[in-house]
Each structure stands twice: as C-alpha cells, then as structure tokens.
Design an enzyme around this catalytic site. Structure first.
Site, PDB file in Angstrom:
ATOM      1  N   ARG A  69       0.849  -1.191   0.000  1.00  0.00           N
ATOM      2  CA  ARG A  69       0.000   0.000   0.000  1.00  0.00           C
ATOM      3  C   ARG A  69       0.885   1.242   0.000  1.00  0.00           C
ATOM      4  NH1 ARG A  69      -2.067   0.968   4.281  1.00  0.00           N
ATOM      5  NH2 ARG A  69      -1.454  -0.760   5.620  1.00  0.00           N
ATOM      6  N   TYR A 212      -1.220  -3.572  -6.918  1.00  0.00           N
ATOM      7  CA  TYR A 212      -1.115  -4.272  -5.631  1.00  0.00           C
ATOM      8  C   TYR A 212      -2.461  -4.270  -4.892  1.00  0.00           C
ATOM      9  CZ  TYR A 212      -0.232  -5.084  -0.749  1.00  0.00           C
ATOM     10  OH  TYR A 212      -0.318  -5.571   0.518  1.00  0.00           O
ATOM     11  N   GLY A 213      -2.766  -5.395  -4.245  1.00  0.00           N
ATOM     12  CA  GLY A 213      -4.067  -5.607  -3.606  1.00  0.00           C
ATOM     13  C   GLY A 213      -4.652  -4.439  -2.842  1.00  0.00           C
ATOM     14  N   LYS A 221      -9.654  -1.983   1.584  1.00  0.00           N
ATOM     15  CA  LYS A 221      -9.367  -0.843   2.462  1.00  0.00           C
ATOM     16  C   LYS A 221     -10.148   0.404   2.016  1.00  0.00           C
ATOM     17  CE  LYS A 221      -6.242  -3.244   4.677  1.00  0.00           C
ATOM     18  NZ  LYS A 221      -6.517  -3.768   6.014  1.00  0.00           N
ATOM     19  N   HIS A 241     -11.176  -1.994  11.408  1.00  0.00           N
ATOM     20  CA  HIS A 241     -10.051  -2.826  10.992  1.00  0.00           C
ATOM     21  C   HIS A 241      -9.885  -3.925  12.044  1.00  0.00           C
ATOM     22  CE1 HIS A 241      -5.496  -2.880   9.768  1.00  0.00           C
ATOM     23  NE2 HIS A 241      -6.191  -3.739   9.061  1.00  0.00           N
ATOM     24  N   SER A 263      -1.633  -3.283  11.252  1.00  0.00           N
ATOM     25  CA  SER A 263      -1.199  -4.215  10.210  1.00  0.00           C
ATOM     26  C   SER A 263       0.044  -4.969  10.682  1.00  0.00           C
ATOM     27  CB  SER A 263      -0.854  -3.442   8.933  1.00  0.00           C
ATOM     28  OG  SER A 263      -1.960  -2.690   8.512  1.00  0.00           O
ATOM     29  N   CYS A 265       0.404  -7.466  12.774  1.00  0.00           N
ATOM     30  CA  CYS A 265       0.495  -7.864  14.189  1.00  0.00           C
ATOM     31  C   CYS A 265      -0.181  -9.212  14.425  1.00  0.00           C
ATOM     32  CB  CYS A 265      -0.142  -6.811  15.092  1.00  0.00           C
ATOM     33  SG  CYS A 265       0.889  -5.380  15.370  1.00  0.00           S
ATOM     34  N   GLY A 266      -0.425  -9.974  13.364  1.00  0.00           N
ATOM     35  CA  GLY A 266      -0.921 -11.339  13.538  1.00  0.00           C
ATOM     36  C   GLY A 266      -2.436 -11.469  13.616  1.00  0.00           C
ATOM     37  N   LYS A 267      -3.183 -10.585  12.961  1.00  0.00           N
ATOM     38  CA  LYS A 267      -4.650 -10.721  13.005  1.00  0.00           C
ATOM     39  C   LYS A 267      -5.109 -12.044  12.396  1.00  0.00           C
ATOM     40  CE  LYS A 267      -7.066  -7.119  11.525  1.00  0.00           C
ATOM     41  NZ  LYS A 267      -6.224  -6.177  10.766  1.00  0.00           N
ATOM     42  N   ASN A 269      -3.467 -14.835  12.234  1.00  0.00           N
ATOM     43  CA  ASN A 269      -3.158 -15.942  13.152  1.00  0.00           C
ATOM     44  C   ASN A 269      -4.178 -16.024  14.284  1.00  0.00           C
ATOM     45  OD1 ASN A 269      -0.920 -16.545  11.658  1.00  0.00           O
ATOM     46  ND2 ASN A 269       0.523 -15.528  13.019  1.00  0.00           N
ATOM     47  N   ASP A 288      -9.723  -9.339   8.888  1.00  0.00           N
ATOM     48  CA  ASP A 288      -9.222  -7.980   8.636  1.00  0.00           C
ATOM     49  C   ASP A 288     -10.238  -6.870   8.913  1.00  0.00           C
ATOM     50  OD1 ASP A 288      -7.020  -6.392   7.831  1.00  0.00           O
ATOM     51  OD2 ASP A 288      -7.889  -6.117   5.839  1.00  0.00           O
ATOM     52  N   ARG A 380       1.907 -12.195  -0.600  1.00  0.00           N
ATOM     53  CA  ARG A 380       0.524 -12.430  -0.152  1.00  0.00           C
ATOM     54  C   ARG A 380      -0.081 -13.690  -0.744  1.00  0.00           C
ATOM     55  NH1 ARG A 380      -1.928  -8.365   3.320  1.00  0.00           N
ATOM     56  NH2 ARG A 380      -0.295  -6.837   3.528  1.00  0.00           N
ATOM     57  N   ARG A 411       1.782  -3.613  19.230  1.00  0.00           N
ATOM     58  CA  ARG A 411       3.005  -4.416  19.389  1.00  0.00           C
ATOM     59  C   ARG A 411       3.880  -3.655  20.372  1.00  0.00           C
ATOM     60  NH1 ARG A 411       6.086  -8.162  16.276  1.00  0.00           N
ATOM     61  NH2 ARG A 411       4.426  -8.514  14.772  1.00  0.00           N
ATOM     62  N   PHE A 506       0.656 -17.056  19.988  1.00  0.00           N
ATOM     63  CA  PHE A 506      -0.016 -18.027  19.111  1.00  0.00           C
ATOM     64  C   PHE A 506      -1.120 -18.778  19.882  1.00  0.00           C
ATOM     65  CE2 PHE A 506       4.165 -17.229  17.186  1.00  0.00           C
ATOM     66  CZ  PHE A 506       3.728 -16.761  15.963  1.00  0.00           C
ATOM     67  N   GLU A 508      -1.269 -20.209  22.610  1.00  0.00           N
ATOM     68  CA  GLU A 508      -1.359 -19.939  24.053  1.00  0.00           C
ATOM     69  C   GLU A 508      -2.179 -18.676  24.350  1.00  0.00           C
ATOM     70  OE1 GLU A 508      -0.716 -22.271  25.760  1.00  0.00           O
ATOM     71  OE2 GLU A 508       0.996 -23.374  24.968  1.00  0.00           O
ATOM     72  N   ASN A 509      -2.446 -17.883  23.316  1.00  0.00           N
ATOM     73  CA  ASN A 509      -3.302 -16.711  23.548  1.00  0.00           C
ATOM     74  C   ASN A 509      -4.713 -17.131  23.987  1.00  0.00           C
ATOM     75  OD1 ASN A 509      -1.209 -14.988  22.940  1.00  0.00           O
ATOM     76  ND2 ASN A 509      -1.744 -14.834  20.772  1.00  0.00           N
TER      77      ASN A 509
END
Ligand code: OXD
Ligand code: MN
Length: 603
Positions: A69, A212-213, A221, A241, A263, A265-267, A269, A288, A380, A411, A506, A508-509
C-alpha cells in the site's frame, strides 16, 4: 451519490475518459475466473502452479516497485481539510479531480475495461453495501472474485434503488499512446505515479498506477474502511479494521470477539487460532475487517464484509497457522512468493530449511546463501474464506453475530500488560484511541519511539480521527451499558530485560481469551489498577507453561512512572486534533493521570 441506474451512464463516462479497446461486464462465475486465469498464463503474467500439489493456483510477480500500500499517495478529498483531519493526506477535491481527469484520460487505451459489480457482506444482509469497480486489470478481477461477492445481483439491487459506491481503477499503463502507436505490455503493468483517492462526500474511489491488492482491490481498504467509516458515521454504525471470531468454551457456550491490531500484528493468526487449552474452539469469521451495527435487540452485531483472505505469506507455517496453510491448499493466488523447482510455492518461515533451487519473487535463482529474501516480506495469498477449515458456519449469515468482547492490541515491548479490562465503554474508546507500537526500524523514525495507530485505523479512517472517536463514544452513549460488548486491551509482544518475548503467543493466547470469558461470566475478579482491570495472577491459567513468577510479574507490571511519561506523550498526540478532540478523551486522560498519581497499582 449516483442515482438509480446511473451506473450505465457512469460506465460510459469512464469508458469515454479512459478509452479502452473493449468493455466486459463481469458476472463472478467460475467460467469467467478460469478464462481470465488461462489468458493471463498465456500472456505470461501468471504462472500456473503444479496442478497435483496446488490445484487451480497461480503465482504473480509484481513490478519490484509495486509491492505494498502507498500511504503517502493515499488521499482523502473532503470539501474541508479539517474533515480529513491531521492523520490523513488531504487534497483539494476540485484540484484532485483535474489531476485524475488528466491521469485517467486514455489510461486504458488498448486494454479491456472490466466492470465488476460487488457486494460487501452477504447480498441479503441489512448491513451489506454495494459497489462497482471498473478496472483495466484482469488480475484485479481474479482477486475480486476471491475477496468479494462479485455478482450481477448487485446490479438488480441498484436498479431497485440501492445505493452504491463507484470505484475506478487503472494500472495507468496504456498499450496505445496518444499518437496511436502501440506500446509493449509487461507482466505487471503499473505506473511510477500512484493515486489512491477517496471523495467522502460523494463516496467515490479512484485508484491509479498500482496493481497491488490494498491499492487496487477497491472493496477492501478503500470501500470497507475509508468510505465505510464515512457511511458508518452518517448512518450510525462502525466500519473497523478488526478480525472477527467465534470462541466456544468447554461448557459449549459461544462468544463473539472482534479485535483491532495494527497491520502485521498477527490478526490472521488470531482469527484462525488453534487453542492449546482442552475443550476450547475457535471459528473464523474474518481476519481484517468488521462492520458493526446495532441489532433489533440493541446489541452490537458484526459482519465480515469480505469473502476472502488477503494474507501475508512470510511467517505462515503449519506451526504458526495450520488453518491458513490448509486454506491455501488450492484455488489460491500468490503474489511475490518464491517458486519451487516442482512448481509449488515457498516463503521464509514456511519450513526451517528452504528447498533447493528456488526462484525468488523477482524471478531470479535463489539459494540459502542469497543476500535477499526469496519471498518479498509483504508477499501475499488471496483465497476464499469458504476454504478455511476453521470457518464459522455463520460467516455468511445476513444478520451477522452478536459481539461479546472487543480487543485492542498493539506491538508493545514495554508498559502494556498482557491483558487489561477497560473500566467501561468510554475507557475502552480511550484504549482504542491510544493504540501504539514501539518503532522497530530506523526507517520508521526514532527506534523505540511510539508509533500511534488509533483503533488500528490510522491509514484507513476516511474522516477526522477526532470525530471518529466521538462517533464511538456516541454509539456507547446510545446503548444500554449491559448490551455493549466489554472492551479489553491485549499485548502479546512485551519483552523482558533480555529483549526476549515474555509470552509464548499463538495458540497460548487462548489463555487470555479464557480469562476474558471468565470475566464476561463473572467467574473471576479483576484487580483495579490505574490503567484498568488486571487478572489476579493466581487466577490466570498458565499451567504447564513454565513461566517463572518474575516473568508473570513483568507481564502484568504497571510501571507508574513510565505510564505518566506515556500520558505526557498522549497529551501531545491528542493536541493534534484541536477542536475535534472529544472532551471525553481529555477527561479519560485526566482520570488516568489522577489514578497514576494516586499510585494505583495492582496488588
Ligand atoms: C492489510 C493491512 O493488508 O492492514 O490488511 O495492511
Ligand atoms: Mn489490514
């Protein structure tokens, strides 16, 4: 907003401006997808992957300059600059219209112009919104099929009077110049000059120069967040978001959770979390974006307006996110990942040892000794949500799901505990408004300085961020407190003195989610601290993790002096919003300082 049926006139106006050689109305069918994919393979702009290993899947390699982006080329062109606010690039709308007229003039010469009608959200959902994207990129059409509901039904709805968002995209690389001479095509056409433009008052999107996407798939977005947030402000709902998931406890009770993280930060996952605690289940609804509105019973309900994932590949593995790996087993478009010798894909983190004889994202031979990564760090995968093994059966439900909890996370290496519960909705809005991450690379600014990303919406809010906070406050004020979701701040990324992560993260969250559910059920107490409610360490389940009491202490530590310093920075940040800063946000900051000054620390 365009009047009923005006899309015919609009399409013809855009064709007159951009002068394509052909016009195609898309229908979203498999036949359309297959024909476009085959055409792109023949033209050399897509590589068909090994049919046995990765059926019906393709690799695209972008131009090396068109990989992400472009926030500095993204504009909010409201009539008044202050309505875009200090966090957006504002440009004068009439001047921008002149620039766009010039850029789009003849920009599709020699190319096919595709008209792509799409729905954000299930077509029959009261929360769905419609759009039409015009694009000269078949690659965009392929991705739109996976990411959105592309269907001619949308045109019938518009014929029946439904509102819609016009969105124009051109890669800005005509195949015939103004003198009529033919120009050579490339495998990834784009333009050095890029414009990603939003007109909030007329709800229009114009995107020029990028394939790009995030710049080109305008339902994502651009529509779902930047224009979506404006629609939400005007119509009384929230475009966020946020990932969306259903959590099932061992007792068999369901809870719906939305979570905002900046962005990368593992959303994805978290949305596909594999619980490590017995009896817990996670079902994915979105990774997202969430659109949240008040349901008939007064509770907040959410839908994922998208129908696909556009996920970051590097770091995704069977260990970190087995569900994502399973999701992309077939029917997937990869962009800028590495190609294996046998026609499959690879990226850093997929396996510990890279396979031999890779071709990197630029199409060059690559081996483990190469100085650059094999896959671009922002490479991606695009794939339909329906293929996700953890998909929630209700993901397509027109009514959406009732929200029980909202999580805000950044983070943060320092200061922010693993989990804190807000005191109430307004305090939760303050938590969302103060999301930040320490900068990790000198390129982002001073290393260690706080990069603010309120509500993880910094690049995505289509209007003044101060007014957006006011809108969140208003949603709370107009809802009975017991009907509102509870709000929590989480931080998986806190580090110890040795610079290592304190929390395993991961799967363990789940333990954090377990505590949140226990709070919702009133099964555990929270300890009042200056920054919100903390778990009693004795009630927080870390059985089997082997975390020392010191580590637990550091995970939940609230350092009053450091928080007072942070409050100072928040005051400076808030000052940027001038008159648009809601008084309640200043009151929240005062309240925090007062509690810090009184020395409120968890027992
Ligand atoms: C994304 C982003 O691609 O947030 O989702 O950048
Ligand atoms: Mn995102």
């Amino acid at each position: 907003m365009p009047a009923q049926n005006s899309y015919l006139r609009w399409v013809s106006e855009i064709a007159t401006l951009t002068q394509p050689s052909e016009l195609v109305w898309c229908d979203g069918s498999d036949a359309e997808w297959n024909a476009l994919a085959s055409m792109m393979v023949e033209q050399g702009s897509l590589i068909r992957l090994n049919e046995a290993k990765r059926p019906n899947s393709f690799l695209a390699r972008s131009h090396p300059s068109d990989v992400a982006r472009v926030e500095d080329r993204t504009y909010i062109c409201s009539e008044r600059a202050e309505d875009a606010g200090p966090t957006n690039n504002w440009a004068n709308p009439s001047e921008m219209r002149r620039t766009l007229d010039e850029k789009f003039s003849g920009s599709m010469r020699g190319r096919v112009m595709y008209v792509v009608p799409f729905a954000m959200g299930p077509v029959d959902s009261p929360q769905a919104r419609f759009g039409i994207e015009i694009t000269d990129s078949p690659f965009v059409v392929l991705n739109m099929h996976l990411m959105n509901r592309v269907t001619r039904d949308v045109l019938s709805r518009i014929d029946d009077g439904a509102d819609w968002v016009p969105a124009v995209h051109s890669v800005g690389s005509p195949l015939i110049d103004s003198s009529g001479a033919t120009l050579a095509d490339t495998s990834w056409p784009c333009n050095d000059e890029k414009y990603i433009v939003h007109f909030p008052e007329t709800r229009e999107i114009w995107s020029f120069g990028s394939g790009y996407g995030g710049n080109a798939l305008l339902g994502k977005k651009c529509m779902s967040l930047r224009i979506g947030s404006v629609l939400g402000r005007d119509e009384g709902w929230l475009a966020e978001h946020m990932l969306l998931m259903k959590l099932t406890s061992p007792a068999g009770k369901n809870y719906h959770v939305a979570a905002a993280f900046p962005s990368a930060c593992g959303k994805t996952n978290l949305a596909m979390l594999r619980p490590t605690l017995p009896g817990w289940k996670v079902a994915t609804i979105g990774d997202d974006i969430a659109w949240i509105s008040k349901g008939p019973n007064g509770r907040l309900r959410a839908i994922n307006p998208e129908a696909g994932f556009f996920g970051v590949a590097p770091g995704t593995s069977l260990k970190t996110n087995a569900a994502a790996i399973e999701t992309m087993r077939a029917n997937t478009i990869f962009t800028n990942v590495a190609l294996t010798e046998d026609g499959d894909v690879w990226w850093e983190g997929l396996t510990n040892v890279p396979p031999a004889n890779l071709t990197d994202w630029r199409g060059e031979a690559w081996n483990a000794a190469s100085a650059t990564p094999a896959a671009h760090p922002n490479s991606r995968f695009t794939v339909s949500l329906a293929q996700c093994p953890t998909i929630d059966p209700d993901w397509n439900s027109p009514q959406g799901v009732e929200l029980d909890a909202i999580l805000f996370g950044g983070r943060r290496a320092t200061n922010v505990p693993l989990v804190v519960e807000s005191r109430d909705w307004n305090h939760g809005v303050f938590m969302g408004a103060t999301i930040s991450s320490e900068q990790t690379a000198a390129a982002e600014g001073e290393v260690g300085a706080l990069r603010r990303d309120p509500f993880a919406m910094l690049p995505f809010c289509g209007y003044n961020m101060g007014d957006y906070w006011q809108h969140w406050l208003a949603i709370g004020a107009s809802t009975a407190p017991e009907l509102l979701p509870r709000v929590f701040q989480v931080n998986w990324f806190r580090k110890g003195q040795d610079g290592k992560f304190l929390w395993p993260g991961f799967g363990e969250n789940t333990r954090v989610l377990e505590w949140i559910v226990a709070r919702l059920e009133g099964e555990v107490a929270s300890v009042d601290s200056a920054i919100g409610g903390l778990p009693m360490i004795s009630e927080f389940n870390v059985a089997g993790l082997g975390l020392s009491p010191e580590v637990m202490g550091q995970l939940f530590d609230v350092d009053l002096d450091r928080w007072l310093d942070e409050a100072e920075l928040t005051e400076e940040y808030f000052a940027r919003f001038g008159d648009h800063l809601p008084a309640e946000m200043s009151a929240q900051l005062d309240g925090l300082r007062m509690r810090l000054g009184r020395g409120e620390r968890a027992a």
